[in-house]
Motif scaffolding. Sequence first.
Motif, PDB file in Angstrom:
ATOM      1  N   SER A 130       0.828  -1.215   0.000  1.00 37.08           N
ATOM      2  CA  SER A 130       0.000   0.000   0.000  1.00 37.08           C
ATOM      3  C   SER A 130       0.856   1.256   0.000  1.00 37.08           C
ATOM      4  O   SER A 130       0.567   2.221  -0.724  1.00 37.08           O
ATOM      5  N   PHE A 134       0.900   4.205  -2.722  1.00 31.66           N
ATOM      6  CA  PHE A 134       0.601   5.592  -2.357  1.00 31.66           C
ATOM      7  C   PHE A 134       1.710   6.535  -2.826  1.00 31.66           C
ATOM      8  O   PHE A 134       1.444   7.598  -3.392  1.00 31.66           O
ATOM      9  N   ARG A 135       2.962   6.149  -2.566  1.00 36.40           N
ATOM     10  CA  ARG A 135       4.078   7.016  -2.929  1.00 36.40           C
ATOM     11  C   ARG A 135       4.239   7.124  -4.441  1.00 36.40           C
ATOM     12  O   ARG A 135       4.589   8.182  -4.972  1.00 36.40           O
ATOM     13  N   LEU A 145      -5.153  11.006  -6.995  1.00 33.99           N
ATOM     14  CA  LEU A 145      -5.793  10.150  -6.004  1.00 33.99           C
ATOM     15  C   LEU A 145      -6.687   9.116  -6.668  1.00 33.99           C
ATOM     16  O   LEU A 145      -6.721   7.951  -6.274  1.00 33.99           O
ATOM     17  N   MET A 148      -4.732   6.371  -8.280  1.00 35.97           N
ATOM     18  CA  MET A 148      -4.288   5.447  -7.246  1.00 35.97           C
ATOM     19  C   MET A 148      -5.397   4.456  -6.893  1.00 35.97           C
ATOM     20  O   MET A 148      -5.152   3.252  -6.736  1.00 35.97           O
ATOM     21  N   LEU A 237      -1.377  11.898   2.280  1.00 33.61           N
ATOM     22  CA  LEU A 237      -0.464  10.756   2.371  1.00 33.61           C
ATOM     23  C   LEU A 237      -0.441  10.183   3.783  1.00 33.61           C
ATOM     24  O   LEU A 237      -0.420   8.962   3.978  1.00 33.61           O
ATOM     25  N   LEU A 240      -3.710   8.304   4.326  1.00 31.36           N
ATOM     26  CA  LEU A 240      -3.695   7.020   3.624  1.00 31.36           C
ATOM     27  C   LEU A 240      -2.823   6.008   4.356  1.00 31.36           C
ATOM     28  O   LEU A 240      -3.163   4.820   4.435  1.00 31.36           O
TER      29      LEU A 240
END
Length: 331
Positions: A130, A134-135, A145, A148, A237, A240
């Motif tokens: 995950s 995210f990164r 977003l 992602m 971030l 998340l």
Amino acid sequence: MPVTAGAPAADGARRALTPAVRLVLLATAVVVAGAAFLTVGALDAFELLAPLRLARLAPMVIVGAAVAVSTVLFQTVTENRILTPSIMGFDALYALIQTAAVFVLGSTAVIATAPVARFGVEVAAMLVLSMLLFRWLFGGPRRSLYLMVLVGIVFGTLFRSLATFLQRVIDPNEYLIVQDRLFASFSAVDPGLLAVCAVVVVAVFAWVWSARRDLDVVALGQPTATALGVDHRTLVLKVLAACALLVSVSTALVGPITFFGLLVANLAYLVMGTHRHTYLLPGAALLGVITLVGGQSILEHVFGMDTVLSVIVEFVGGIVFIMLLIRGGKR
């Protein structure tokens, strides 16, 4: 005329039920549900049954609160009421890990593995995947977003397909072991894991509570949040990462509950009557605990059903998901 006379009284009653009062009522309901779960049908042998029921109550409290809060956080940053962290593929990855472990090592070796080691591997795998996602898709120059989320759906489909393939080729007896692990179970949870999960969940909750006012601003959208001085990308971030940690720990502890967060989060919006995270987050956590503890108590002591509550929760949550899709989940 009666309608006109009754309207002020109804308005007054609604004003009296402020979000703070609703939180107190929910907290009272949690205490009642917990007491009912521990005592109903156990008073004659309370000293014997209380420790056994406490061992089942604790994971329901931890998971109920963690999944509910993580879903509210995820819906806040995505600005969408039909999305949950599970859409990122956590449940599918968990199923793949369980299936691959039995396929490679065999069910005997998996059962013999220390619960702490198995828990650590599962949490680490879900967290690493995950955070890389995210990164890569939100921390980099793309900063998308929704891209992602779409990539998370694709990965979830991939993991689910691989797990299904492995389940078809393993021994039928070992497939039964895998199937048993793919349903959330709140019994026979290792006490050591409960302590670790409780510490992690409390630590994440503490950070989330400190950021609750910034979350109110983020819920207004990226342009508004940026204009009001909030570092939108950095905060998203962090949120998340908090969601990933809560969901990973909960899933590794008891198993996947796909639609539970969706059900409780939308119920929290309805019950609390506000989008302020000061009330919404604790309200969702309390509703999560009430749903699991109260639901299990009713199943066992009212209907006399010896079944897994997660099956019913998933069924009801799936219906809620379809209803939200029909109505439109965009806020």
